[in-house]
Design a protein around this motif. Structure first.
Motif, mmCIF file in Angstrom:
data_model
loop_
_atom_site.group_PDB
_atom_site.id
_atom_site.type_symbol
_atom_site.label_atom_id
_atom_site.label_comp_id
_atom_site.label_asym_id
_atom_site.label_seq_id
_atom_site.Cartn_x
_atom_site.Cartn_y
_atom_site.Cartn_z
ATOM 1 N N ASN B 2 71.132 -39.512 52.740
ATOM 2 C CA ASN B 2 70.302 -39.962 53.913
ATOM 3 C C ASN B 2 68.756 -40.355 53.823
ATOM 4 O O ASN B 2 68.603 -41.070 54.833
ATOM 5 C CB ASN B 2 70.527 -38.810 54.857
ATOM 6 C CG ASN B 2 72.045 -38.759 55.380
ATOM 7 O OD1 ASN B 2 72.683 -39.713 55.974
ATOM 8 N ND2 ASN B 2 72.516 -37.452 55.111
ATOM 9 N N LYS B 40 65.469 -45.336 54.553
ATOM 10 C CA LYS B 40 64.473 -43.835 54.700
ATOM 11 C C LYS B 40 64.290 -43.552 53.327
ATOM 12 O O LYS B 40 65.317 -43.469 52.591
ATOM 13 C CB LYS B 40 65.217 -42.997 55.240
ATOM 14 C CG LYS B 40 65.166 -43.194 56.933
ATOM 15 C CD LYS B 40 65.932 -42.057 57.677
ATOM 16 C CE LYS B 40 65.903 -42.377 58.892
ATOM 17 N NZ LYS B 40 66.396 -41.612 60.221
ATOM 18 N N PRO B 72 61.585 -32.430 57.184
ATOM 19 C CA PRO B 72 62.214 -31.185 57.937
ATOM 20 C C PRO B 72 61.849 -30.109 57.460
ATOM 21 O O PRO B 72 61.527 -29.743 56.137
ATOM 22 C CB PRO B 72 63.819 -31.247 57.875
ATOM 23 C CG PRO B 72 63.938 -32.406 56.862
ATOM 24 C CD PRO B 72 62.976 -33.366 56.392
ATOM 25 N N ALA B 73 61.516 -29.024 58.361
ATOM 26 C CA ALA B 73 60.900 -27.710 57.925
ATOM 27 C C ALA B 73 62.055 -26.779 57.066
ATOM 28 O O ALA B 73 63.168 -26.965 57.236
ATOM 29 C CB ALA B 73 60.690 -26.788 59.069
ATOM 30 N N LYS B 74 61.673 -26.158 56.299
ATOM 31 C CA LYS B 74 62.665 -25.158 55.584
ATOM 32 C C LYS B 74 62.929 -23.967 56.534
ATOM 33 O O LYS B 74 62.332 -23.473 57.485
ATOM 34 C CB LYS B 74 61.868 -24.753 54.315
ATOM 35 C CG LYS B 74 61.521 -25.983 53.197
ATOM 36 C CD LYS B 74 62.780 -25.678 52.265
ATOM 37 C CE LYS B 74 62.259 -26.545 51.109
ATOM 38 N NZ LYS B 74 62.834 -28.201 51.058
ATOM 39 N N LEU B 75 63.816 -23.249 56.173
ATOM 40 C CA LEU B 75 64.467 -22.108 56.567
ATOM 41 C C LEU B 75 63.673 -21.060 55.910
ATOM 42 O O LEU B 75 63.587 -20.730 54.465
ATOM 43 C CB LEU B 75 65.979 -21.635 56.622
ATOM 44 C CG LEU B 75 66.948 -22.729 57.027
ATOM 45 C CD1 LEU B 75 68.431 -22.176 56.717
ATOM 46 C CD2 LEU B 75 66.632 -22.710 58.697
ATOM 47 N N THR B 98 70.317 -28.477 50.964
ATOM 48 C CA THR B 98 70.545 -29.372 52.384
ATOM 49 C C THR B 98 70.191 -28.520 53.441
ATOM 50 O O THR B 98 69.569 -28.991 54.522
ATOM 51 C CB THR B 98 71.839 -29.829 52.321
ATOM 52 O OG1 THR B 98 72.231 -30.624 51.236
ATOM 53 C CG2 THR B 98 72.090 -30.577 53.436
ATOM 54 N N MET B 99 70.533 -27.331 53.488
ATOM 55 C CA MET B 99 70.273 -26.540 54.838
ATOM 56 C C MET B 99 68.688 -26.082 54.767
ATOM 57 O O MET B 99 68.469 -25.243 55.900
ATOM 58 C CB MET B 99 71.248 -25.439 54.854
ATOM 59 C CG MET B 99 72.588 -25.707 55.120
ATOM 60 S SD MET B 99 73.865 -24.320 55.222
ATOM 61 C CE MET B 99 74.096 -23.937 53.698
ATOM 62 N N GLY B 100 68.056 -26.278 53.659
ATOM 63 C CA GLY B 100 66.378 -25.779 53.696
ATOM 64 C C GLY B 100 66.331 -24.568 53.278
ATOM 65 O O GLY B 100 65.266 -24.030 53.484
ATOM 66 N N GLN B 135 70.430 -35.490 51.015
ATOM 67 C CA GLN B 135 71.602 -35.395 51.990
ATOM 68 C C GLN B 135 70.829 -34.830 53.194
ATOM 69 O O GLN B 135 71.112 -35.381 54.266
ATOM 70 C CB GLN B 135 72.676 -34.279 51.741
ATOM 71 C CG GLN B 135 73.606 -33.960 52.661
ATOM 72 C CD GLN B 135 74.547 -34.761 53.328
ATOM 73 O OE1 GLN B 135 74.916 -35.448 52.598
ATOM 74 N NE2 GLN B 135 74.754 -34.933 54.634
ATOM 75 N N ALA B 136 69.958 -34.095 53.084
ATOM 76 C CA ALA B 136 69.416 -33.504 54.084
ATOM 77 C C ALA B 136 68.171 -34.431 54.896
ATOM 78 O O ALA B 136 67.531 -34.181 55.888
ATOM 79 C CB ALA B 136 68.577 -32.107 53.721
ATOM 80 N N ASP B 138 65.321 -34.507 53.031
ATOM 81 C CA ASP B 138 64.181 -33.604 52.811
ATOM 82 C C ASP B 138 63.612 -33.830 51.185
ATOM 83 O O ASP B 138 64.174 -34.875 50.624
ATOM 84 C CB ASP B 138 64.734 -32.057 52.544
ATOM 85 C CG ASP B 138 63.587 -31.129 52.419
ATOM 86 O OD1 ASP B 138 62.336 -31.481 52.503
ATOM 87 O OD2 ASP B 138 64.001 -29.925 52.089
ATOM 88 N N PHE B 234 69.912 -18.121 61.375
ATOM 89 C CA PHE B 234 68.967 -19.027 61.906
ATOM 90 C C PHE B 234 69.202 -20.055 63.091
ATOM 91 O O PHE B 234 68.801 -21.106 62.876
ATOM 92 C CB PHE B 234 68.230 -19.851 60.450
ATOM 93 C CG PHE B 234 67.656 -19.136 59.578
ATOM 94 C CD1 PHE B 234 66.484 -18.376 59.869
ATOM 95 C CD2 PHE B 234 68.461 -18.726 58.630
ATOM 96 C CE1 PHE B 234 65.849 -17.421 59.142
ATOM 97 C CE2 PHE B 234 67.707 -17.811 57.613
ATOM 98 C CZ PHE B 234 66.325 -17.302 57.760
ATOM 99 N N CYS B 237 66.576 -21.831 64.680
ATOM 100 C CA CYS B 237 65.957 -23.092 64.201
ATOM 101 C C CYS B 237 66.092 -24.248 64.585
ATOM 102 O O CYS B 237 67.290 -24.662 64.742
ATOM 103 C CB CYS B 237 65.865 -22.818 62.896
ATOM 104 S SG CYS B 237 65.034 -21.314 62.212
#
Lengths: 237, 237
Positions: B2, B40, B72-75, B98-100, B135-136, B138, B234, B237
């Motif tokens: 992405n 992007k 995007p912010a991390k978890l 991908t999920m952070g 993918q994310a 990020d 989370f 979030c």
């Protein structure tokens, strides 16, 4: 494999017999079972039992049921997924079954390659379900339905699945409303194809009663999004 | 994919160049990009931009940055996973990135086959992280650390990761306490190997500050459990 699934025909007498090559190979090489060990066994679409192994050979394992065990409850969810690539299909069916999805519907969408509907993997759904049930320790296969045309599905079938006690959420990155969490009611979850639903499809889903909801600003693969969403929605289960 | 991730050395002049075979193949065959399209692009460990494509060939794509975008912010989570089979390793690293997930630690455990530590897949972690970031959308790779000995890790390293603002949860099927959900603080999550941690390991984890928590009575595969748990923890979030 956390239980061995047998067909009800294999469990009609006092002594049960496991004879599938796949199951025997797992029991012998992976678990190295021996006489006297206990083994969890499920009867497909039936009960689950703790059993005792009474004979082991390279060809078969014989069992004696000891006591009935509880079959885990299902999640009250219908999962609607745009048909993914064949390799991903196997994983999402296994995973959805393992997590306890009650009903799975595979649908077409603009970004689903039409060739996916011809894949021999679609003939293997029964096998993937067995693997998912054996992983979960479940015995009851969910219903799987295929819908090869998007518009008739969304206009004619989907509205019947939605009511005030059972909303439908379509995961969509470009919306303000967030996917709910820790819900305590049934629902339908709709996951688009790689690349997402096209705007026409999102509009048609909303027009037919779905809520477009976001999972945040990270775009997850289908196979990751499904457990992520189910963990989020059913966190009180 | 992405976003397209570039090295900072590729973005030093006004015109940026994509020349990796993998990225070019994706842009040409999958997205069929053409001059004038927007794309992007992330700078590895740096900012993310919307860019305009100014030239396309089979060997390279040239870009002009238009505007900066949010990364995007991390978890706020450290994910500790017993080293899985090599094929599964690729997927869990990609998915976690991908999920952070902020920090990943791969550990040994009794049921981890020692040969897994020799797999060439462990040399590919950097590549899996790139795929996960692309993918994310990020740009910032999490830290990955390997701990080949269980006891020294649990006794010496793990206690430093745990405090009252950052508890550690180990997923364990045989306990009454449930995995929390919708938390609003940092935490450490520990996922065992196929077949689970052995009782000695669970005891040592608890003795060193972990809470053993259950995900219900379905046993999930490692690669399914990770997104399921992160979606659950989370969900705000």
């Amino acid at each position: 494999m956390n239980i061995v699934l047998l067909d009800s025909r294999q469990t009609q007498s006092d002594i049960w017999k496991i004879s599938s090559d796949r199951q025997i190979a797992h029991l012998n090489s992976h678990l190295a079972v021996k006489v006297g060990d206990t083994l969890k066994v499920g009867i497909r679409d039936g009960d689950r039992y703790l059993t005792e192994i009474i004979a082991v050979s390279e060809r078969e394992v014989l069992l004696r049921p000891i006591q009935k065990e509880a079959v885990p409850a299902k999640l009250p969810v219908t999962l609607i997924v745009a048909l993914p690539r064949p390799k991903v299909l196997r994983r999402i069916i296994m995973d959805a079954v393992t997590m306890g999805v009650q009903h799975i519907r595979l649908i077409h969408s603009y970004r689903v390659d039409k060739s996916y509907w011809q894949t021999p993997f679609l003939q293997q759904l029964e096998h993937y379900m067995t693997l998912g049930l054996e992983q979960a320790g479940d015995t009851i296969a969910p219903k799987i339905e295929l819908h090869k045309r998007f518009k008739p599905f969304v206009e004619d079938v989907l509205p019947q699945l939605i009511d005030e006690h059972c909303p439908a959420y379509v995961a969509h990155p470009y919306t303000e409303q967030k996917m709910p969490f820790a819900i305590e009611h049934a629902c339908t979850v709709i996951i688009g194809p790689e690349g997402g639903f096209i705007p026409y499809e999102i509009d048609l889903l909303i027009k037919n009663g779905c809520q477009a909801v976001s999972l945040g600003n990270r775009i997850l693969r289908t196979e990751t999004a499904i457990p992520y969403v189910l963990g989020r929605l059913f966190s009180t289960c």
